[in-house]
Design a protein around this motif. Structure first.
Motif, short mmCIF file in Angstrom:
data_model
loop_
_atom_site.label_atom_id
_atom_site.label_comp_id
_atom_site.label_asym_id
_atom_site.label_seq_id
_atom_site.Cartn_x
_atom_site.Cartn_y
_atom_site.Cartn_z
N ILE A 189 14.46 -8.81 -61.84
CA ILE A 189 13.65 -9.69 -61.01
C ILE A 189 13.27 -8.88 -59.77
CG2 ILE A 189 13.52 -11.82 -59.69
CD1 ILE A 189 15.64 -12.97 -61.54
N PHE A 190 11.99 -8.84 -59.48
CA PHE A 190 11.50 -8.11 -58.32
C PHE A 190 11.20 -9.12 -57.21
CE2 PHE A 190 10.70 -3.61 -59.39
CZ PHE A 190 11.14 -3.63 -60.71
N TYR A 191 11.72 -8.80 -56.03
CA TYR A 191 11.57 -9.66 -54.86
C TYR A 191 10.80 -8.93 -53.77
CZ TYR A 191 15.43 -12.37 -56.89
OH TYR A 191 16.24 -13.13 -57.71
N CYS A 192 10.02 -9.70 -53.06
CA CYS A 192 9.34 -9.23 -51.86
C CYS A 192 10.15 -9.74 -50.66
CB CYS A 192 7.93 -9.82 -51.87
SG CYS A 192 6.98 -9.58 -50.39
N ALA A 193 10.23 -8.93 -49.61
CA ALA A 193 10.99 -9.32 -48.42
C ALA A 193 10.25 -8.89 -47.16
CB ALA A 193 12.38 -8.70 -48.45
N ALA A 194 10.54 -9.57 -46.06
CA ALA A 194 9.86 -9.27 -44.80
C ALA A 194 10.84 -9.34 -43.64
CB ALA A 194 8.71 -10.24 -44.57
N CYS B 38 7.55 -5.35 -41.14
CA CYS B 38 8.16 -4.50 -42.15
C CYS B 38 8.31 -5.31 -43.42
CB CYS B 38 9.53 -4.02 -41.65
SG CYS B 38 10.41 -3.00 -42.82
N MET B 39 7.81 -4.78 -44.52
CA MET B 39 7.91 -5.50 -45.80
C MET B 39 8.39 -4.53 -46.87
SD MET B 39 4.68 -8.12 -45.71
CE MET B 39 5.32 -9.03 -47.11
N ALA B 40 9.05 -5.10 -47.85
CA ALA B 40 9.66 -4.25 -48.87
C ALA B 40 9.73 -4.96 -50.20
CB ALA B 40 11.07 -3.84 -48.43
N TRP B 41 9.94 -4.16 -51.22
CA TRP B 41 10.20 -4.66 -52.57
C TRP B 41 11.64 -4.31 -52.95
CZ3 TRP B 41 7.20 -7.80 -55.36
CH2 TRP B 41 5.83 -7.88 -55.05
N PHE B 42 12.29 -5.28 -53.54
CA PHE B 42 13.64 -5.12 -54.07
C PHE B 42 13.64 -5.51 -55.54
CE2 PHE B 42 16.31 -4.56 -50.26
CZ PHE B 42 15.38 -4.82 -49.29
N ARG B 43 14.65 -5.08 -56.25
CA ARG B 43 14.83 -5.53 -57.62
C ARG B 43 16.31 -5.82 -57.86
NH1 ARG B 43 13.63 0.01 -61.14
NH2 ARG B 43 15.33 1.27 -60.26
N GLN B 44 16.53 -6.75 -58.77
CA GLN B 44 17.89 -7.10 -59.12
C GLN B 44 17.99 -7.36 -60.62
OE1 GLN B 44 19.60 -10.37 -56.89
NE2 GLN B 44 21.67 -9.60 -57.27
N ALA B 45 18.74 -6.51 -61.28
CA ALA B 45 19.00 -6.67 -62.70
C ALA B 45 20.24 -7.53 -62.89
CB ALA B 45 19.19 -5.31 -63.35
N PRO B 46 20.38 -8.17 -64.04
CA PRO B 46 21.55 -9.02 -64.29
C PRO B 46 22.85 -8.25 -64.07
CG PRO B 46 19.92 -9.35 -65.98
CD PRO B 46 19.43 -8.20 -65.16
N GLY B 47 23.75 -8.83 -63.30
CA GLY B 47 25.04 -8.23 -63.06
C GLY B 47 25.05 -7.08 -62.08
N LYS B 48 23.90 -6.80 -61.46
CA LYS B 48 23.81 -5.69 -60.52
C LYS B 48 23.43 -6.18 -59.13
CE LYS B 48 22.78 -2.03 -63.83
NZ LYS B 48 21.92 -0.84 -64.12
N GLN B 49 23.69 -5.34 -58.14
CA GLN B 49 23.32 -5.69 -56.78
C GLN B 49 21.82 -5.54 -56.58
OE1 GLN B 49 25.76 -3.17 -54.22
NE2 GLN B 49 27.28 -4.79 -54.03
N ARG B 50 21.31 -6.28 -55.60
CA ARG B 50 19.90 -6.15 -55.26
C ARG B 50 19.66 -4.77 -54.66
NH1 ARG B 50 16.96 -11.38 -52.84
NH2 ARG B 50 18.09 -12.13 -54.66
N GLU B 51 18.63 -4.11 -55.16
CA GLU B 51 18.33 -2.73 -54.80
C GLU B 51 16.94 -2.64 -54.16
OE1 GLU B 51 17.64 1.54 -57.13
OE2 GLU B 51 17.40 -0.36 -58.20
N GLY B 52 16.87 -2.05 -52.97
CA GLY B 52 15.58 -1.81 -52.35
C GLY B 52 14.88 -0.65 -53.01
N VAL B 53 13.59 -0.81 -53.33
CA VAL B 53 12.87 0.27 -54.01
C VAL B 53 11.75 0.86 -53.16
CG1 VAL B 53 13.47 -0.52 -56.32
CG2 VAL B 53 11.38 -1.35 -55.25
#
Length: 127
Positions: free
Chosen positions: A93-98, A33-48
């Motif tokens: 910032i966009f992050y990849c996760a697994a 299972c893999m996913a993309w998340f994003r995190q803007a300054p001052g905000k929580q990391r959000e799965g997209v």
């Protein structure tokens, strides 16, 4: 162990497009299972967006449906995130996760479901 390396971020004008890439290596059973998340300054990391590697099944956050597309190239062990009609509020910032497994629904976009993370790639959208 799993290693993830994102690329493809950059600075773009509103309305433009970007394709982010995440190259994965290591234990395949740990990245079903893999996913993309994003995190803007001052905000929580959000799965997209999330993809099941074996089936190709995808799931999107409501906030990005119609603009974001997650896909994969199994031969290259790479997943992608195509982002169209970029808005300034997409800047993050966009992050990849697994993970070895994750929920098929909205819970599959929770950061707590993922064990491995990339270092992130910056996306900046100007108006």
């Amino acid at each position: 162990q799993v290693q993830l390396m994102e690329s493809g971020g950059g600075s773009v004008q509103a309305g433009g497009s970007l394709r982010l890439s995440c190259a994965a290596s290591g234990d395949t059973s740990s990245r079903r299972c893999m996913a993309w998340f994003r995190q803007a300054p001052g905000k929580q990391r959000e799965g997209v967006a999330r993809i099941f590697i074996y089936s190709g099944s995808t799931y999107y956050a409501d906030s990005v449906k119609g603009r974001f597309t997650i896909s994969q190239d199994k031969a290259k062990n790479t997943i992608y995130l195509q982002i169209n009609s970029l808005k300034p509020e997409d800047s993050a910032i966009f992050y990849c996760a697994a993970a070895s497994g994750c929920d098929s629904g909205w819970a599959g976009l929770l950061p707590s479901q993922y064990n491995y993370w990339g270092q992130g790639t910056q996306v900046t959208v100007s108006s």
